[in-house]
Design an enzyme around this catalytic site. Structure first.
Site, PDB file in Angstrom:
ATOM      1  N   LYS A 176       0.865  -1.183   0.000  1.00  0.00           N
ATOM      2  CA  LYS A 176       0.000   0.000   0.000  1.00  0.00           C
ATOM      3  C   LYS A 176       0.898   1.228   0.000  1.00  0.00           C
ATOM      4  O   LYS A 176       1.503   1.575   0.999  1.00  0.00           O
ATOM      5  CB  LYS A 176      -0.916   0.035   1.221  1.00  0.00           C
ATOM      6  CG  LYS A 176      -2.005   1.079   1.016  1.00  0.00           C
ATOM      7  CD  LYS A 176      -2.457   1.838   2.233  1.00  0.00           C
ATOM      8  CE  LYS A 176      -1.594   2.882   2.835  1.00  0.00           C
ATOM      9  NZ  LYS A 176      -1.507   4.176   2.131  1.00  0.00           N
ATOM     10  N   GLY A 234       2.751   4.314  13.718  1.00  0.00           N
ATOM     11  CA  GLY A 234       3.488   3.073  13.963  1.00  0.00           C
ATOM     12  C   GLY A 234       3.048   2.380  15.244  1.00  0.00           C
ATOM     13  O   GLY A 234       2.933   1.152  15.297  1.00  0.00           O
ATOM     14  N   GLU A 251       9.494   1.356  11.266  1.00  0.00           N
ATOM     15  CA  GLU A 251      10.611   2.280  11.106  1.00  0.00           C
ATOM     16  C   GLU A 251       9.986   3.669  11.106  1.00  0.00           C
ATOM     17  O   GLU A 251       9.181   3.980  10.237  1.00  0.00           O
ATOM     18  CB  GLU A 251      11.332   1.968   9.788  1.00  0.00           C
ATOM     19  CG  GLU A 251      12.773   2.404   9.797  1.00  0.00           C
ATOM     20  CD  GLU A 251      12.909   3.876   9.505  1.00  0.00           C
ATOM     21  OE1 GLU A 251      13.236   4.636  10.451  1.00  0.00           O
ATOM     22  OE2 GLU A 251      12.673   4.283   8.371  1.00  0.00           O
ATOM     23  N   CYS A 285      13.441  10.839   7.510  1.00  0.00           N
ATOM     24  CA  CYS A 285      13.444  10.469   8.934  1.00  0.00           C
ATOM     25  C   CYS A 285      14.869  10.597   9.473  1.00  0.00           C
ATOM     26  O   CYS A 285      15.068  10.686  10.676  1.00  0.00           O
ATOM     27  CB  CYS A 285      12.834   9.116   9.186  1.00  0.00           C
ATOM     28  SG  CYS A 285      13.373   7.852   8.095  1.00  0.00           S
ATOM     29  N   GLU A 386       9.633  15.829  16.205  1.00  0.00           N
ATOM     30  CA  GLU A 386       9.953  15.784  14.781  1.00  0.00           C
ATOM     31  C   GLU A 386       9.075  16.772  13.996  1.00  0.00           C
ATOM     32  O   GLU A 386       7.866  16.796  14.174  1.00  0.00           O
ATOM     33  CB  GLU A 386       9.706  14.369  14.256  1.00  0.00           C
ATOM     34  CG  GLU A 386      10.139  14.192  12.815  1.00  0.00           C
ATOM     35  CD  GLU A 386      10.049  12.742  12.353  1.00  0.00           C
ATOM     36  OE1 GLU A 386       9.017  12.098  12.582  1.00  0.00           O
ATOM     37  OE2 GLU A 386      11.032  12.267  11.741  1.00  0.00           O
TER      38      GLU A 386
HETATM   39  C1  UN1 Z   1      14.047   7.872   5.311  1.00  0.00           C
HETATM   40  O1  UN1 Z   1      14.135   9.077   5.445  1.00  0.00           O
HETATM   41  O2  UN1 Z   1      13.017   7.256   5.716  1.00  0.00           O
HETATM   42  O3  UN1 Z   1      19.801   7.577   4.820  1.00  0.00           O
HETATM   43  C2  UN1 Z   1      15.033   7.040   4.615  1.00  0.00           C
HETATM   44  C3  UN1 Z   1      19.108   8.282   4.090  1.00  0.00           C
HETATM   45  C4  UN1 Z   1      18.404   7.628   2.928  1.00  0.00           C
HETATM   46  C5  UN1 Z   1      17.179   6.928   3.403  1.00  0.00           C
HETATM   47  C6  UN1 Z   1      16.275   7.767   4.244  1.00  0.00           C
HETATM   48  N1  UN1 Z   1      19.284   6.711   2.257  1.00  0.00           N
HETATM   49  O4  UN1 Z   1      18.967   9.463   4.300  1.00  0.00           O
END
Ligand code: UN1
Length: 496
Positions: A176, A234, A251, A285, A386
């Protein structure tokens, strides 16, 4: 302007949502540009997709893993050929600049080739039995039908982190995609289909979290869920998954700190901070959202950082000269604004940006200025929560130990960075920073696919993507073969 209408992929057929409802995919740099129209799926669509995945599982699990892997190799080669088109599609639906969407497609290519190698590994272990003439081993088995719920910020890379290891391990999938960025998932899956993936092995069910996502979570035949998104959602996914005994990989968020010590290469630290904070418009993230500055360099770093942040060119990511694209949607702009208000009310000092860009060409999209707050203390909400936008805060400290304590003082633990030339402190930080990822003299963003990716505390629930993904998408089976031709009782007959 006419746009294309996309359907779900169920059992190898492209079919509309049963309700007939759709969701428009809009370009965040120009909301008048409709990228496509995607199904708004609900429980009945998910039910059909799970049934198709279950049927496909009966044969897919028996395809030798090296053969499954060959499909990934072919998909990786197709992604290479289509990289430019898929990157442009991604910039149009998600907003980040072309250099970055090319990187996102590249990450999926890297993942394809990395995981394809796993098809000839998938190692189990053998171990001596405690009994004579008995052989003991453990083998990896697929989990079954798995559900993948993916975010909008890495619209192809993150789906690839989940799909490819799940597939090589013999699972069948329902994915999804995020409502803001489904096209990149369609492109990724199209490459798999063109590479020879059999019908039903991957199914796409587009729609909202509350519609398609929730139904996937509740379905009893879905054995595992891999989710990337906010900690709030999450937590819900983890709890609902537990109710039907699913394995759940989560995650989630970050509040990633870059620490700069007095002895650091300042130019390098500035480059890293700018890229970490404003790359992907701060919507990673792993984004740098706290910059911790030692007193000796703080004033100089701040002045230069603010100058460079103000000079960044914000605009449509399809324009190669643009450095910072739009935020993905109006909701994200509201969040950025909200945190500017929160930080100002807490007494933080606005040093750059702070506003949505709404004039001229900006009026068509969802743009926000690169924003810097100074005078921030570790206790402020702007230092703990965040934002997921181009908003970064600067925190000053006296000692290295204090910096580590501030870095660790939050609920998240994804990525961290330390800039120093002191090898002792570098190694101390590598040990003491509470995070799944630590960089030395490199920014908090930029993880490579073959290392473990994930975090501690409210960032995750203990699983890892990349290096850890096969672990999640397989289940161990212990196998004992007794060739003694007599009954041997474990724990009882082993005394002989
Ligand atoms: C994310 O922001 O969920 O390490 C992943 C990084 C990328 C992946 C980010 N290769 O910033």
């Amino acid at each position: 302007m006419s746009h294309r209408i996309y359907h779900n992929l169920i059992g190898g057929e492209w079919v509309p949502a049963k309700s007939g409802k759709t969701i428009l995919n809009l370009n965040p740099a120009d909301q008048g540009d409709v990228v496509g129209e995607f199904p708004s799926s609900h429980a009945e669509d998910v039910k059909a997709a799970v049934a198709a995945a279950k049927e496909a599982y009966a044969t897919w699990r028996l395809v030798p893993a090296p053969k499954r892997a060959e499909i990934l190799v072919r998909a990786g080669l197709l992604l290479q050929q289509r990289k430019e088109q898929y990157a442009r599609d991604m910039t149009r639906e998600m907003g980040k600049v072309l250099a970055e969407t090319r990187g996102d497609v590249q990450e999926a290519i890297d993942e394809a080739f990395y995981v394809a190698g796993e098809g000839r590994r998938l190692f189990g272990v053998t171990t001596p039995s405690e009994l004579k003439d008995k052989f003991a081993m453990s083998v990896r088995m697929p989990v079954g039908v798995v559900g993948l719920i993916t975010p909008w910020n890495f619209p192809m890379a993150i789906p690839s982190w989940k799909l490819f290891p799940a597939l090589v391990a013999g699972n069948t999938c329902i994915i999804k995609p995020a409502t803001d960025t489904p096209l990149s998932t369609y492109n990724l899956v199209q490459a798999l289909v063109d590479a020879g993936l059999p019908p039903g092995v991957v199914n796409i069910v587009s729609g909202s979290g509350s519609g398609a996502g929730a139904a996937l979570l509740e379905h009893p035949d879905v054995r595992a869920i891999s989710f990337t998104g906010s900690s709030e959602v999450g937590s819900h996914v983890g709890q609902r998954g537990a109710a039907t005994f699913k394995a759940v990989s989560l995650e989630m968020g970050g509040k990633n700190a870059q620490i700069v010590l007095d002895d650091a290469n300042l130019d390098l630290a500035l480059d890293g901070a700018l890229w970490g904070a404003f790359g992907t418009t701060g919507q990673r993230c792993t984004a740098t959202s706290r910059i911790l500055l030692q007193k000796g360099i703080a004033a100089k770093f701040t002045a230069e950082f603010v100058k460079r942040a103000k000079a960044l060119k914000v605009g449509d990511g399809l324009d190669e000269s643009v450095q910072v694209g739009p935020q993905v949607n109006a909701g994200q702009i509201e969040t950025s604004k909200k945190y500017v208000d929160i930080a100002s009310a807490e007494g933080a000092k606005l040093l750059a940006g702070g506003h949505a860009l709404t004039e001229g060409a900006y009026s068509k999209g969802t743009f926000f200025e690169p924003t810097v707050f100074g005078g921030v203390t570790a206790a402020m909400r702007i230092a703990r929560e965040e934002v997921f936008g181009p908003v970064v805060c600067l925190i000053e400290f006296e000692t290295f130990e204090e910096a580590i304590a501030i870095a660790n003082s939050i609920d998240y633990g994804l990525s961290t960075a330390l800039y120093t030339r002191d090898v002792n402190r570098a190694f101390t930080a590598m040990r003491d920073l509470e995070a799944g990822i630590t960089y030395i003299n490199a920014p908090t963003i930029g993880a490579e696919v073959h290392l473990p990716f994930g975090g501690v505390k409210q960032t995750g629930n203990g699983h890892r993507e990349g290096l850890g993904a096969i672990e999640f998408f397989t289940t161990w089976k212990a196998v004992y073969v007794d060739y003694s031709d007599r009954l041997q009782r474990a724990q009882i007959d082993n005394a002989e």
